[in-house]
Write an enzyme that holds these catalytic residues in place. Sequence first.
Site, PDB file in Angstrom:
ATOM      1  N   ASP A  13      35.778  46.635  40.440  1.00 15.91           N
ATOM      2  CA  ASP A  13      35.622  47.045  39.173  1.00 15.91           C
ATOM      3  C   ASP A  13      34.088  46.691  39.004  1.00 15.91           C
ATOM      4  OD1 ASP A  13      35.737  44.386  39.113  1.00 15.91           O
ATOM      5  OD2 ASP A  13      37.278  44.615  37.446  1.00 15.91           O
ATOM      6  N   SER A  14      33.491  46.242  39.902  1.00 12.87           N
ATOM      7  CA  SER A  14      31.970  45.849  39.640  1.00 12.87           C
ATOM      8  C   SER A  14      31.358  47.263  39.611  1.00 12.87           C
ATOM      9  CB  SER A  14      31.397  45.193  40.803  1.00 12.87           C
ATOM     10  OG  SER A  14      31.933  45.560  41.989  1.00 12.87           O
ATOM     11  N   ASP A  65      40.396  47.869  42.822  1.00  9.16           N
ATOM     12  CA  ASP A  65      40.563  46.978  41.904  1.00  9.16           C
ATOM     13  C   ASP A  65      41.382  47.530  40.522  1.00  9.16           C
ATOM     14  OD1 ASP A  65      39.635  44.385  42.089  1.00  9.16           O
ATOM     15  OD2 ASP A  65      37.593  44.818  41.510  1.00  9.16           O
ATOM     16  N   LYS A  77      43.700  45.314  44.168  1.00 12.84           N
ATOM     17  CA  LYS A  77      43.470  43.870  43.749  1.00 12.84           C
ATOM     18  C   LYS A  77      43.659  43.621  42.408  1.00 12.84           C
ATOM     19  CE  LYS A  77      39.319  42.222  44.012  1.00 12.84           C
ATOM     20  NZ  LYS A  77      38.657  41.726  42.830  1.00 12.84           N
ATOM     21  N   GLU A 136      36.178  33.569  44.298  1.00 13.52           N
ATOM     22  CA  GLU A 136      34.797  33.601  43.883  1.00 13.52           C
ATOM     23  C   GLU A 136      34.108  32.411  43.307  1.00 13.52           C
ATOM     24  OE1 GLU A 136      34.090  37.358  41.749  1.00 13.52           O
ATOM     25  OE2 GLU A 136      32.252  36.950  41.143  1.00 13.52           O
TER      26      GLU A 136
HETATM   27  O1  KIV Z   1      34.613  44.095  41.605  1.00 13.93           O
HETATM   28  C1  KIV Z   1      34.113  43.568  42.605  1.00 13.93           C
HETATM   29  O2  KIV Z   1      33.267  43.878  43.315  1.00 13.93           O
HETATM   30  C2  KIV Z   1      34.958  42.208  43.196  1.00 13.93           C
HETATM   31  C3  KIV Z   1      33.980  41.575  44.004  1.00 13.93           C
HETATM   32  C4  KIV Z   1      33.064  40.593  43.482  1.00 13.93           C
HETATM   33  C5  KIV Z   1      34.957  40.622  44.954  1.00 13.93           C
HETATM   34  O3  KIV Z   1      35.702  42.140  42.491  1.00 13.93           O
END
Ligand code: KIV
Length: 272
Positions: free
Chosen positions: A51-52, A90, A120, A189
């Site tokens: 979700d980044s 995510d 996730k 994290e």
């Molecule tokens: O959303 C994401 O990129 C993440 C990573 C930082 C593990 O959850």
Amino acid sequence: MSVHKEIRRVTTHVLAEMKQRGEKISMLTSYDYSMAKLVDQAGIDIILVGDSASNVMAGNETTLPITLDQMIYHGKSVVRGVTRCLVVVDMPFGTYQGNSLEALNSAIKIMKITHADAVKVEGGSEVIESVRRIISAGIPVMGHLGLMPQSINKYGTYVVRAKEEEEANKLISDARLLEEAGCFAIVLEKIPASLGARVAKELKIPIIGIGAGGEVDGQVLVIHDMLGITQEFSPRFLRRYADLAGIIKGAVGHYIQDVKSRDFPNQKEQYE
Ligand code: KIV
């Protein structure tokens, strides 16, 4: 006639075996078809459709605004580019915390439309009913503890988590809970390396770190950060493997110059 195009080589079982034999697991984010194809061809074990995407693709300050449909769009695009690695999507903020039925419906929608391999979620005891219900439907779940960007408004800052004993103990008990619930792996994290090492040693499932030290079972980075596309983000755990910002700006500048000077297109670059 078989309807199965190809069996992907990396499964959750393969990851468990990698931990058992001490082989480190590599994981990177990707959000689109072209990048995912390159990352898969390079031999990565896991692609996380993180979700980044909210930050690096959409320019939001946090991961909170991204929607389920937007994550599904990114997930679908990534899966189309991949033939070998495991793809994890995510679950975005607000799609699994309310109750376990909502979580299950969100996870089913992700799996049905994207054809990804797993989802996730962030959190431990607070979301454990949702985790159990998703897993009971046959959907593999990866956990995420330590710094949880979806809870940024609770923390107020992105500093290292679980430095104090109380928070470290909660993290350890949450990790155990997630393993007992059936999660196939957990991301940790931005926590002290000693805590990452302890969790990786105590748990049987793979522990993937981002700023969690070198003694965990694998590493994950956001691809835009490690390729040097994002420039303003420089946490200690980030190693940059390229300066794509420089390469892209250089190439675009060169193109602009060629267009302005009438050098592009030349004779060979046009039709008779
Ligand atoms: O959303 C994401 O990129 C993440 C990573 C930082 C593990 O959850």
